[in-house]
Design a protein around this motif. Structure first.
Motif, PDB file in Angstrom:
ATOM      1  N   VAL A   8       0.851  -1.191   0.000  1.00  0.00           N
ATOM      2  CA  VAL A   8       0.000   0.000   0.000  1.00  0.00           C
ATOM      3  C   VAL A   8       0.888   1.243   0.000  1.00  0.00           C
ATOM      4  CG1 VAL A   8      -1.693   1.312   1.333  1.00  0.00           C
ATOM      5  CG2 VAL A   8      -1.915  -1.167   1.137  1.00  0.00           C
ATOM      6  N   VAL A   9       0.606   2.162  -0.910  1.00  0.00           N
ATOM      7  CA  VAL A   9       1.533   3.254  -1.170  1.00  0.00           C
ATOM      8  C   VAL A   9       1.712   4.181   0.028  1.00  0.00           C
ATOM      9  CG1 VAL A   9      -0.156   4.886  -2.120  1.00  0.00           C
ATOM     10  CG2 VAL A   9       2.207   4.933  -2.934  1.00  0.00           C
ATOM     11  N   ASN A  10       0.692   4.361   0.833  1.00  0.00           N
ATOM     12  CA  ASN A  10       0.779   5.298   1.963  1.00  0.00           C
ATOM     13  C   ASN A  10       1.239   4.648   3.262  1.00  0.00           C
ATOM     14  OD1 ASN A  10       0.010   7.784   0.700  1.00  0.00           O
ATOM     15  ND2 ASN A  10      -2.080   6.998   0.561  1.00  0.00           N
ATOM     16  N   ASP A  11       1.595   3.371   3.211  1.00  0.00           N
ATOM     17  CA  ASP A  11       2.107   2.675   4.391  1.00  0.00           C
ATOM     18  C   ASP A  11       3.638   2.665   4.313  1.00  0.00           C
ATOM     19  OD1 ASP A  11       2.965   0.805   6.315  1.00  0.00           O
ATOM     20  OD2 ASP A  11       1.112  -0.357   6.136  1.00  0.00           O
ATOM     21  N   PHE A  12       4.265   3.610   5.000  1.00  0.00           N
ATOM     22  CA  PHE A  12       5.722   3.779   4.909  1.00  0.00           C
ATOM     23  C   PHE A  12       6.453   2.492   5.259  1.00  0.00           C
ATOM     24  CE2 PHE A  12       9.925   4.835   6.441  1.00  0.00           C
ATOM     25  CZ  PHE A  12      10.357   5.834   5.575  1.00  0.00           C
ATOM     26  N   ASP A  13       6.019   1.815   6.321  1.00  0.00           N
ATOM     27  CA  ASP A  13       6.711   0.600   6.765  1.00  0.00           C
ATOM     28  C   ASP A  13       6.565  -0.538   5.759  1.00  0.00           C
ATOM     29  OD1 ASP A  13       7.546   1.872   9.062  1.00  0.00           O
ATOM     30  OD2 ASP A  13       5.843   1.176  10.255  1.00  0.00           O
ATOM     31  N   ARG A  41      -4.490  11.203 -10.860  1.00  0.00           N
ATOM     32  CA  ARG A  41      -4.523  12.664 -10.721  1.00  0.00           C
ATOM     33  C   ARG A  41      -4.294  13.105  -9.276  1.00  0.00           C
ATOM     34  NH1 ARG A  41      -9.679  12.442 -13.800  1.00  0.00           N
ATOM     35  NH2 ARG A  41      -9.206  12.651 -16.026  1.00  0.00           N
ATOM     36  N   VAL A  42      -4.858  12.384  -8.321  1.00  0.00           N
ATOM     37  CA  VAL A  42      -4.749  12.802  -6.922  1.00  0.00           C
ATOM     38  C   VAL A  42      -3.346  12.587  -6.368  1.00  0.00           C
ATOM     39  CG1 VAL A  42      -7.191  12.376  -6.495  1.00  0.00           C
ATOM     40  CG2 VAL A  42      -5.544  10.565  -6.037  1.00  0.00           C
ATOM     41  N   LEU A  43      -2.518  11.806  -7.070  1.00  0.00           N
ATOM     42  CA  LEU A  43      -1.147  11.574  -6.622  1.00  0.00           C
ATOM     43  C   LEU A  43      -0.182  12.642  -7.133  1.00  0.00           C
ATOM     44  CD1 LEU A  43      -0.903   7.709  -7.190  1.00  0.00           C
ATOM     45  CD2 LEU A  43      -1.283   8.905  -5.025  1.00  0.00           C
ATOM     46  N   SER A  44      -0.697  13.518  -8.006  1.00  0.00           N
ATOM     47  CA  SER A  44       0.160  14.524  -8.634  1.00  0.00           C
ATOM     48  C   SER A  44      -0.189  15.923  -8.151  1.00  0.00           C
ATOM     49  CB  SER A  44       0.004  14.461 -10.160  1.00  0.00           C
ATOM     50  OG  SER A  44       0.746  15.484 -10.789  1.00  0.00           O
ATOM     51  N   ARG A  45       0.840  16.705  -7.902  1.00  0.00           N
ATOM     52  CA  ARG A  45       0.649  18.099  -7.504  1.00  0.00           C
ATOM     53  C   ARG A  45       0.212  18.942  -8.702  1.00  0.00           C
ATOM     54  NH1 ARG A  45       4.260  22.241  -7.719  1.00  0.00           N
ATOM     55  NH2 ARG A  45       5.953  20.794  -8.207  1.00  0.00           N
ATOM     56  N   ARG A  46       0.681  18.554  -9.888  1.00  0.00           N
ATOM     57  CA  ARG A  46       0.342  19.307 -11.096  1.00  0.00           C
ATOM     58  C   ARG A  46       0.205  18.311 -12.246  1.00  0.00           C
ATOM     59  NH1 ARG A  46       3.979  23.028 -10.761  1.00  0.00           N
ATOM     60  NH2 ARG A  46       5.585  21.863 -11.876  1.00  0.00           N
ATOM     61  N   TRP A  47      -1.020  17.820 -12.434  1.00  0.00           N
ATOM     62  CA  TRP A  47      -1.308  16.847 -13.493  1.00  0.00           C
ATOM     63  C   TRP A  47      -1.435  17.606 -14.809  1.00  0.00           C
ATOM     64  CZ3 TRP A  47      -1.191  11.693 -13.874  1.00  0.00           C
ATOM     65  CH2 TRP A  47      -1.893  11.056 -14.901  1.00  0.00           C
ATOM     66  N   SER A  48      -0.489  17.408 -15.704  1.00  0.00           N
ATOM     67  CA  SER A  48      -0.406  18.225 -16.914  1.00  0.00           C
ATOM     68  C   SER A  48      -1.323  17.716 -18.018  1.00  0.00           C
ATOM     69  CB  SER A  48       1.038  18.239 -17.426  1.00  0.00           C
ATOM     70  OG  SER A  48       1.402  16.936 -17.866  1.00  0.00           O
ATOM     71  N   ASP A  49      -1.514  18.564 -19.019  1.00  0.00           N
ATOM     72  CA  ASP A  49      -2.293  18.159 -20.194  1.00  0.00           C
ATOM     73  C   ASP A  49      -1.624  16.968 -20.891  1.00  0.00           C
ATOM     74  OD1 ASP A  49      -4.079  20.196 -19.711  1.00  0.00           O
ATOM     75  OD2 ASP A  49      -3.183  21.584 -21.178  1.00  0.00           O
ATOM     76  N   ARG A  50      -0.294  16.964 -20.923  1.00  0.00           N
ATOM     77  CA  ARG A  50       0.418  15.850 -21.558  1.00  0.00           C
ATOM     78  C   ARG A  50       0.166  14.538 -20.822  1.00  0.00           C
ATOM     79  NH1 ARG A  50       6.220  18.785 -22.976  1.00  0.00           N
ATOM     80  NH2 ARG A  50       5.516  19.752 -24.927  1.00  0.00           N
ATOM     81  N   ASN A  70       2.469  14.532  -5.447  1.00  0.00           N
ATOM     82  CA  ASN A  70       1.703  15.107  -4.349  1.00  0.00           C
ATOM     83  C   ASN A  70       2.554  14.998  -3.088  1.00  0.00           C
ATOM     84  OD1 ASN A  70      -0.110  15.342  -2.076  1.00  0.00           O
ATOM     85  ND2 ASN A  70      -1.814  15.030  -3.488  1.00  0.00           N
ATOM     86  N   GLU A  71       2.643  16.067  -2.314  1.00  0.00           N
ATOM     87  CA  GLU A  71       3.540  16.092  -1.153  1.00  0.00           C
ATOM     88  C   GLU A  71       3.102  15.149  -0.033  1.00  0.00           C
ATOM     89  OE1 GLU A  71       3.925  20.159  -0.040  1.00  0.00           O
ATOM     90  OE2 GLU A  71       5.063  20.702  -1.848  1.00  0.00           O
ATOM     91  N   THR A  72       1.914  14.573  -0.134  1.00  0.00           N
ATOM     92  CA  THR A  72       1.465  13.623   0.888  1.00  0.00           C
ATOM     93  C   THR A  72       2.062  12.236   0.681  1.00  0.00           C
ATOM     94  OG1 THR A  72      -0.502  12.998  -0.388  1.00  0.00           O
ATOM     95  CG2 THR A  72      -0.715  14.854   1.147  1.00  0.00           C
ATOM     96  N   LEU A  73       2.655  11.985  -0.474  1.00  0.00           N
ATOM     97  CA  LEU A  73       3.239  10.667  -0.736  1.00  0.00           C
ATOM     98  C   LEU A  73       4.484  10.449   0.124  1.00  0.00           C
ATOM     99  CD1 LEU A  73       3.059  10.310  -4.621  1.00  0.00           C
ATOM    100  CD2 LEU A  73       1.999   8.787  -2.952  1.00  0.00           C
ATOM    101  N   PRO A  74       4.652   9.261   0.684  1.00  0.00           N
ATOM    102  CA  PRO A  74       5.869   8.972   1.440  1.00  0.00           C
ATOM    103  C   PRO A  74       7.117   9.137   0.569  1.00  0.00           C
ATOM    104  CG  PRO A  74       4.223   7.273   1.819  1.00  0.00           C
ATOM    105  CD  PRO A  74       3.702   8.125   0.708  1.00  0.00           C
ATOM    106  N   LEU A  75       8.160   9.703   1.131  1.00  0.00           N
ATOM    107  CA  LEU A  75       9.366   9.978   0.363  1.00  0.00           C
ATOM    108  C   LEU A  75      10.086   8.710  -0.079  1.00  0.00           C
ATOM    109  CD1 LEU A  75      10.862  13.091   2.205  1.00  0.00           C
ATOM    110  CD2 LEU A  75       9.956  12.986  -0.123  1.00  0.00           C
ATOM    111  N   ASN A  76       9.881   7.586   0.638  1.00  0.00           N
ATOM    112  CA  ASN A  76      10.574   6.370   0.208  1.00  0.00           C
ATOM    113  C   ASN A  76      10.009   5.832  -1.107  1.00  0.00           C
ATOM    114  OD1 ASN A  76       8.170   5.476   1.364  1.00  0.00           O
ATOM    115  ND2 ASN A  76       9.135   3.915   2.658  1.00  0.00           N
ATOM    116  N   VAL A  77       8.774   6.199  -1.445  1.00  0.00           N
ATOM    117  CA  VAL A  77       8.189   5.785  -2.721  1.00  0.00           C
ATOM    118  C   VAL A  77       8.891   6.473  -3.884  1.00  0.00           C
ATOM    119  CG1 VAL A  77       6.109   5.847  -4.152  1.00  0.00           C
ATOM    120  CG2 VAL A  77       5.943   5.254  -1.724  1.00  0.00           C
TER     121      VAL A  77
END
Length: 314
Positions: A8-13, A41-50, A70-77
């Motif tokens: 699960v992407v938001n589970d750091f451990d 889209r919700v994982l991106s801070r700026r979802w571009s047209d491309r 998106n800044e809420t994503l764990p940095l280890n991902v």
């Protein structure tokens, strides 16, 4: 594409356990898998047209988009970087799993770091064994090599890792020429934007050698006492068949990619020391194959290997 090791992407451990199980360096980011475009889209801070155009054209499918994270994503991902790699797979069981879990899944290939990717559940058992909690067996992979990765944050966009979806298809969809970053162009950055860009990657236990003159090299290796495998597009002679492990390859790049890793796994199962591979055609359709074989054959210990003494196995 290939079997993946998911958390699960938001589970750091849980994500950290991926790195431990694979022996994966922390600077190598993970791909996040989503069930649909909205999940991306919700994982991106700026979802571009491309990114929207490419996702609409090629998802579900073997295309990974690098976008601003998106800044809420764990940095280890993301290996501490400002971007995240995302894709929506076309494997129905994978998407069903994501939907049932209700969250995106971070998932690199289900193998030890730099080693050969698995294309069936048996390969996962052999490579990771008790290091994973559960294996979902969906049969053999239909693509056989990893997804194309394209960086949508650059201008022009460029391919970080070639794969099943090619440069011309991406350029046509976007209406601009997409660049491609080859292994020979890459200076390894401190923070990577894409997995699969290490100089040595996708490698079997056997040493891989690309050759345009297999007959001469086969004779040399056999004379030195090596057990030799040969991935070939040609029909070996009757004399050669008795002394080497011959693995015939299709002459179509899509079919070649589909069976490449499985053939390499077979070579390892046969206990070969050196795996000779006919150099594929120099056409753009084969660029992902060249990428995988170049990385699989990369070594800075060639001289020591060739000078080592072996007992003859003939």
């Amino acid at each position: 594409t290939v079997y993946g090791l998911a958390a699960v992407v938001n589970d750091f451990d849980a994500v950290e356990r991926i790195f431990v199980a694979k022996g994966r360096p922390a600077h190598n980011p993970l791909i996040v898998h989503v069930a649909d475009i909205e999940g991306a889209r919700v994982l991106s801070r700026r979802w571009s047209d491309r990114a929207e155009i490419l996702a609409t054209h090629f998802w579900p499918g073997p295309l990974t988009l690098v976008v601003d994270r998106n800044e809420t994503l764990p940095l280890n991902v993301t290996a501490g970087g400002s971007t995240v790699a995302i894709r929506c797979p076309d494997q129905s069981l994978t998407r069903l799993l994501i939907e049932m879990v209700g969250q995106p899944l971070a998932a690199p290939s289900a193998n030890r770091s730099t080693e050969l990717s698995p294309t069936c559940a048996k390969h996962v058992v052999e490579g990771l064994g008790g290091l994973v909690d559960l294996i979902l067996d969906a049969g053999p992979c239909q693509r056989g090599i990893e997804s194309t990765v394209i960086d949508t944050t650059s201008d022009p966009p460029f391919i970080l890792r070639p794969g099943p979806i090619g440069q011309s298809e991406l350029s046509q969809a976007l209406g601009v020429m997409v660049d491609i970053r080859l292994i020979t162009d890459v200076m390894q950055p401190m923070i990577q934007r894409s997995p699969g860009t290490g100089l040595r990657h996708y490698a079997p236990r056997a040493r891989v050698e690309l050759t345009v003159n297999p007959s001469s090299r086969l004779a040399e290796l056999l004379a030195m006492g090596f057990r030799v495998g040969w991935l070939t597009l040609s029909e070996p002679s009757h004399e050669q068949l008795g002394t080497i492990t011959v693995l015939r390859m299709p002459d179509d790049p899509v079919e070649f990619a589909k069976v490449l890793y499985d053939r390499m796994h077979q070579a390892d199962e046969c206990g070969v020391d050196v795996l000779l591979v006919d150099r594929p055609p120099e056409f753009i359709e084969w660029i992902a194959i060249h990428d995988r074989l170049t990385r699989a054959s990369f070594s800075d210990q060639t001289k020591g290997f060739e000078n080592s003494s072996r007992t003859s196995h003939r």
